[in-house]
Design a protein around this motif. Structure first.
Motif, PDB file in Angstrom:
ATOM      1  N   ALA A 202      22.523  91.572 -12.288  1.00 12.03           N
ATOM      2  CA  ALA A 202      23.437  90.927 -11.342  1.00 12.03           C
ATOM      3  C   ALA A 202      22.697  90.176 -10.248  1.00 12.03           C
ATOM      4  CB  ALA A 202      24.353  91.972 -10.716  1.00 12.03           C
ATOM      5  N   GLY A 203      21.405  90.434 -10.077  1.00 13.40           N
ATOM      6  CA  GLY A 203      20.627  89.753  -9.055  1.00 13.40           C
ATOM      7  C   GLY A 203      19.201  90.271  -9.041  1.00 13.40           C
TER       8      GLY A 203
ATOM      9  N   TYR B  64      28.876  87.864  -9.235  1.00 10.43           N
ATOM     10  CA  TYR B  64      28.545  89.003  -8.381  1.00 10.43           C
ATOM     11  C   TYR B  64      28.293  88.560  -6.935  1.00 10.43           C
ATOM     12  CZ  TYR B  64      27.759  91.124 -12.944  1.00 10.43           C
ATOM     13  OH  TYR B  64      27.914  91.565 -14.243  1.00 10.43           O
ATOM     14  N   GLN B  65      28.496  87.294  -6.656  1.00  4.21           N
ATOM     15  CA  GLN B  65      28.226  86.763  -5.326  1.00  4.21           C
ATOM     16  C   GLN B  65      29.346  87.107  -4.348  1.00  4.21           C
ATOM     17  OE1 GLN B  65      27.595  82.601  -6.137  1.00  4.21           O
ATOM     18  NE2 GLN B  65      25.627  82.946  -7.126  1.00  4.21           N
ATOM     19  N   ARG B  66      29.029  86.966  -3.052  1.00  7.32           N
ATOM     20  CA  ARG B  66      29.969  87.219  -1.958  1.00  7.32           C
ATOM     21  C   ARG B  66      30.491  88.655  -1.958  1.00  7.32           C
ATOM     22  NH1 ARG B  66      30.889  82.485   0.479  1.00  7.32           N
ATOM     23  NH2 ARG B  66      30.565  80.574  -0.705  1.00  7.32           N
TER      24      ARG B  66
ATOM     25  N   GLY C 147      23.318  90.474  -1.751  1.00  4.80           N
ATOM     26  CA  GLY C 147      22.134  89.847  -1.159  1.00  4.80           C
ATOM     27  C   GLY C 147      21.551  90.724  -0.066  1.00  4.80           C
ATOM     28  N   ARG C 148      22.405  91.304   0.726  1.00  6.19           N
ATOM     29  CA  ARG C 148      21.972  92.209   1.803  1.00  6.19           C
ATOM     30  C   ARG C 148      21.425  93.506   1.225  1.00  6.19           C
ATOM     31  NH1 ARG C 148      23.157  91.770   7.256  1.00  6.19           N
ATOM     32  NH2 ARG C 148      23.256  93.691   8.485  1.00  6.19           N
ATOM     33  N   VAL C 149      22.022  93.979   0.139  1.00 11.00           N
ATOM     34  CA  VAL C 149      21.525  95.187  -0.520  1.00 11.00           C
ATOM     35  C   VAL C 149      20.106  94.971  -1.017  1.00 11.00           C
ATOM     36  CG1 VAL C 149      21.818  96.687  -2.526  1.00 11.00           C
ATOM     37  CG2 VAL C 149      23.808  96.046  -1.170  1.00 11.00           C
TER      38      VAL C 149
ATOM     39  N   HIS D  52      21.469  81.508   4.700  1.00  6.15           N
ATOM     40  CA  HIS D  52      21.570  82.781   3.989  1.00  6.15           C
ATOM     41  C   HIS D  52      20.667  83.823   4.632  1.00  6.15           C
ATOM     42  CE1 HIS D  52      21.489  85.781   0.808  1.00  6.15           C
ATOM     43  NE2 HIS D  52      20.167  85.672   0.788  1.00  6.15           N
ATOM     44  N   LEU D  53      19.443  83.429   4.970  1.00  4.69           N
ATOM     45  CA  LEU D  53      18.510  84.377   5.579  1.00  4.69           C
ATOM     46  C   LEU D  53      19.043  84.890   6.918  1.00  4.69           C
ATOM     47  CD1 LEU D  53      15.216  82.467   4.734  1.00  4.69           C
ATOM     48  CD2 LEU D  53      15.911  84.688   3.798  1.00  4.69           C
ATOM     49  N   LEU D  54      19.616  84.009   7.708  1.00  6.14           N
ATOM     50  CA  LEU D  54      20.197  84.426   8.987  1.00  6.14           C
ATOM     51  C   LEU D  54      21.358  85.390   8.756  1.00  6.14           C
ATOM     52  CD1 LEU D  54      20.166  80.970  10.806  1.00  6.14           C
ATOM     53  CD2 LEU D  54      18.769  82.965  11.409  1.00  6.14           C
TER      54      LEU D  54
END
Length: 205
Positions: free
Chosen positions: A71-72, A109-111, A115-117, A153-155
């Motif tokens: 998924a990522g 799997y986005q939003r 990404g934070r995980v 995205h990084l912010l």
């Protein structure tokens, strides 16, 4: 619904998207990168890079699976292993930091907070190895390559700008600050599970 995060190795490298499996944007300097593409050997170069980093430094990536489907993923390494970083106007990466090269959540799997995980998983790994921070080069505006993460995205996942630039700012995340993200991670998992039964939070192997 089962989910897990596994270290990236040569055994599961094939679980990365095809374009990423053969991308050596970060792993080689611009001249060597072009040569690898022209010779038709970028995938071999990628495998060689991962093998070398694993042997000399240790784990340099993670893949998140949902029901055993990728998924990522995320890739990271000390700047000494990332030649392309030297070509950025806001280089070098700080000596107490490891560079986040690429982090991607696949369509479908986005939003959902994955990404934070992934960033938290990297931070936990680095804290255990005595690394103080994660840094990354962000992209502002439309870029010719998707290998540079959008600064926005990084912010959004907790990074802060340490060296501004109109196109490629350098951003930083203190690794220990992610230890307070547990609640956010659990919310992300609930979204991923669609409000189903609660299971233990993702933990790297």
């Amino acid at each position: 619904m089962g989910r897990r995060i596994a270290p990236l190795t040569l055994d599961n490298l094939a679980d990365l998207p095809t374009t990423c499996r053969s991308c050596v944007f970060w792993e080689l300097d611009p001249v060597s990168g072009r040569a690898a593409v022209e010779s038709g050997k970028p995938q071999l170069e990628k495998e060689g890079w991962i093998s070398a980093v694993l042997l000399e430094w240790g784990s340099c990536g993670r893949i998140v699976y949902v029901d055993d489907v990728p998924a990522g993923f995320v890739l990271y390494a000390p700047p000494a292993y990332v030649p392309r970083s030297q070509s950025f106007p806001t280089s070098p990466v700080s000596p107490d930091a490891v560079q986040l090269m690429i982090s991607r959540v696949l369509p479908g799997y986005q939003r959902q907070g994955l990404g934070r995980v992934l960033v938290q998983t990297v931070a936990k790994d680095l804290v255990g190895r005595g690394v103080k921070a994660i840094e990354a080069f962000g992209a502002v505006g439309r870029q010719p390559t998707s290998c540079v993460l959008p600064a926005e995205h990084l912010l959004a996942v907790g990074f802060k700008t340490v060296r501004p630039h109109q196109r490629y700012p350098r951003l930083r995340l203190e690794a220990r600050t992610t230890l307070s993200w547990r609640g956010d991670v659990e919310v992300a998992l609930e979204r991923l599970l669609g409000g189903g039964r609660k299971e233990p939070a993702l933990r790297p192997f």
